[in-house]
Design a protein around this motif. Sequence first.
Motif, PDB file in Angstrom:
ATOM      1  N   ARG A   1       0.830  -1.215   0.000  1.00  8.90           N
ATOM      2  CA  ARG A   1       0.000   0.000   0.000  1.00  8.90           C
ATOM      3  C   ARG A   1       0.859   1.258   0.000  1.00  8.90           C
ATOM      4  O   ARG A   1       0.536   2.254  -0.641  1.00  8.90           O
ATOM      5  CB  ARG A   1      -0.930   0.003   1.204  1.00  8.90           C
ATOM      6  N   ALA A   2       1.948   1.196   0.742  1.00 12.03           N
ATOM      7  CA  ALA A   2       2.850   2.356   0.798  1.00 12.03           C
ATOM      8  C   ALA A   2       3.476   2.604  -0.573  1.00 12.03           C
ATOM      9  O   ALA A   2       3.619   3.750  -1.005  1.00 12.03           O
ATOM     10  CB  ALA A   2       3.924   2.135   1.844  1.00 12.03           C
ATOM     11  N   LEU A   3       3.846   1.521  -1.278  1.00  4.68           N
ATOM     12  CA  LEU A   3       4.440   1.666  -2.604  1.00  4.68           C
ATOM     13  C   LEU A   3       3.432   2.215  -3.627  1.00  4.68           C
ATOM     14  O   LEU A   3       3.791   2.994  -4.502  1.00  4.68           O
ATOM     15  CB  LEU A   3       4.995   0.319  -3.094  1.00  4.68           C
ATOM     16  N   ARG A   4       2.177   1.790  -3.494  1.00  2.00           N
ATOM     17  CA  ARG A   4       1.136   2.259  -4.409  1.00  2.00           C
ATOM     18  C   ARG A   4       0.698   3.689  -4.104  1.00  2.00           C
ATOM     19  O   ARG A   4       0.074   4.339  -4.922  1.00  2.00           O
ATOM     20  CB  ARG A   4      -0.099   1.346  -4.322  1.00  2.00           C
ATOM     21  N   GLY A   5       0.992   4.152  -2.900  1.00  2.00           N
ATOM     22  CA  GLY A   5       0.578   5.498  -2.511  1.00  2.00           C
ATOM     23  C   GLY A   5      -0.818   5.543  -1.926  1.00  2.00           C
ATOM     24  O   GLY A   5      -1.389   6.613  -1.752  1.00  2.00           O
ATOM     25  N   SER A   6      -1.382   4.398  -1.572  1.00  2.87           N
ATOM     26  CA  SER A   6      -2.731   4.357  -0.980  1.00  2.87           C
ATOM     27  C   SER A   6      -2.648   4.050   0.516  1.00  2.87           C
ATOM     28  O   SER A   6      -3.403   3.251   1.049  1.00  2.87           O
ATOM     29  CB  SER A   6      -3.581   3.311  -1.703  1.00  2.87           C
ATOM     30  N   PHE A   7      -1.738   4.697   1.181  1.00  2.00           N
ATOM     31  CA  PHE A   7      -1.486   4.470   2.606  1.00  2.00           C
ATOM     32  C   PHE A   7      -2.433   5.362   3.409  1.00  2.00           C
ATOM     33  O   PHE A   7      -2.328   6.581   3.398  1.00  2.00           O
ATOM     34  CB  PHE A   7      -0.021   4.808   2.910  1.00  2.00           C
ATOM     35  N   SER A   8      -3.384   4.763   4.148  1.00  2.00           N
ATOM     36  CA  SER A   8      -4.395   5.535   4.874  1.00  2.00           C
ATOM     37  C   SER A   8      -3.984   5.748   6.332  1.00  2.00           C
ATOM     38  O   SER A   8      -2.975   5.212   6.800  1.00  2.00           O
ATOM     39  CB  SER A   8      -5.733   4.801   4.824  1.00  2.00           C
TER      40      SER A   8
ATOM     41  N   THR B   1      -5.540   4.549   8.881  1.00  2.00           N
ATOM     42  CA  THR B   1      -5.663   3.239   9.539  1.00  2.00           C
ATOM     43  C   THR B   1      -4.405   2.418   9.317  1.00  2.00           C
ATOM     44  O   THR B   1      -3.916   1.762  10.245  1.00  2.00           O
ATOM     45  CB  THR B   1      -6.894   2.478   8.975  1.00  2.00           C
ATOM     46  N   ASP B   2      -3.874   2.471   8.107  1.00  4.35           N
ATOM     47  CA  ASP B   2      -2.626   1.764   7.812  1.00  4.35           C
ATOM     48  C   ASP B   2      -1.485   2.319   8.657  1.00  4.35           C
ATOM     49  O   ASP B   2      -0.634   1.572   9.141  1.00  4.35           O
ATOM     50  CB  ASP B   2      -2.281   1.882   6.326  1.00  4.35           C
ATOM     51  N   PHE B   3      -1.486   3.633   8.828  1.00  2.00           N
ATOM     52  CA  PHE B   3      -0.457   4.285   9.640  1.00  2.00           C
ATOM     53  C   PHE B   3      -0.540   3.792  11.088  1.00  2.00           C
ATOM     54  O   PHE B   3       0.485   3.487  11.712  1.00  2.00           O
ATOM     55  CB  PHE B   3      -0.624   5.806   9.569  1.00  2.00           C
ATOM     56  N   LEU B   4      -1.758   3.685  11.634  1.00  2.00           N
ATOM     57  CA  LEU B   4      -1.933   3.180  13.002  1.00  2.00           C
ATOM     58  C   LEU B   4      -1.489   1.722  13.110  1.00  2.00           C
ATOM     59  O   LEU B   4      -0.852   1.331  14.094  1.00  2.00           O
ATOM     60  CB  LEU B   4      -3.393   3.324  13.431  1.00  2.00           C
ATOM     61  N   LEU B   5      -1.818   0.911  12.104  1.00  2.00           N
ATOM     62  CA  LEU B   5      -1.380  -0.492  12.103  1.00  2.00           C
ATOM     63  C   LEU B   5       0.143  -0.599  12.063  1.00  2.00           C
ATOM     64  O   LEU B   5       0.742  -1.436  12.751  1.00  2.00           O
ATOM     65  CB  LEU B   5      -1.979  -1.232  10.904  1.00  2.00           C
ATOM     66  N   LEU B   6       0.762   0.266  11.273  1.00  3.96           N
ATOM     67  CA  LEU B   6       2.221   0.261  11.176  1.00  3.96           C
ATOM     68  C   LEU B   6       2.860   0.648  12.514  1.00  3.96           C
ATOM     69  O   LEU B   6       3.830   0.024  12.952  1.00  3.96           O
ATOM     70  CB  LEU B   6       2.683   1.218  10.073  1.00  3.96           C
TER      71      LEU B   6
END
Length: 160
Positions: free
Chosen positions: A5-12, A14-19
Motif C-alpha cells: 500500500r505504501a508503494l502504491r501510494g494508498s497508505f491511509s 488506519t494503515d499508519f496506526l497499524l504500522l
Amino acid sequence: ALHARALRGSFSATDFLLLNKLDGQITEILLGAEQRCSKKVVNRDKWSPRLQIGGRNILYWRARLHSFNDNSMKSKNAFERYYRGALISEEEHTSVLSRNAIKQRLRQAWQLHRTIQRQASEWRQRHLELRAEELANSQKTQQAKAVKAIKQQELSKQRF
C-alpha cells in the motif's frame, strides 16, 4: 500488505496506526530479548555481601509465604531458587511452618536487614581497607595507590 500500500501510494490513516502498532510490538520483542540476553546485573548492594544475604533472606521468606498460599510449581521453584542464595539452614528450609511462623520469620528478616543497613557504612569502610591492603600486598605497592585502583575499578563497573 502495508508495504504494498505504501508503494502504491494508498497508505491511509488506519494503515499508519497499524504500522505504528506493529513497530511497537517489534520494539517490545527486541527490548525483551535484549534484557534476557544482557549479562548486566543491577546490584545496588554489591559491595556488601551481608546486605545481599539480608535481602535474599527477605526474598526467601516472602517466596515461602507465597508458596504457602499458592501450591503452584512456579512458586515452589521461586522458593527453592531463593533458598540457594539465602542464609537459611537446611533444617529450617525443610521444616514445616505455619503461616504465622513464616510471617514472623519474614519480620525478623526485615529487622535484620534494617540493622545491617544501619551498620553498612562502617562495614563498607572495613571492607575497602581490607581489599586495599590485600591489593597493595599482592602488587607490592602503596595502599593509597591500591585504594585509587579499587575506586577506578568500581566506577568502571558502574558504567557498564
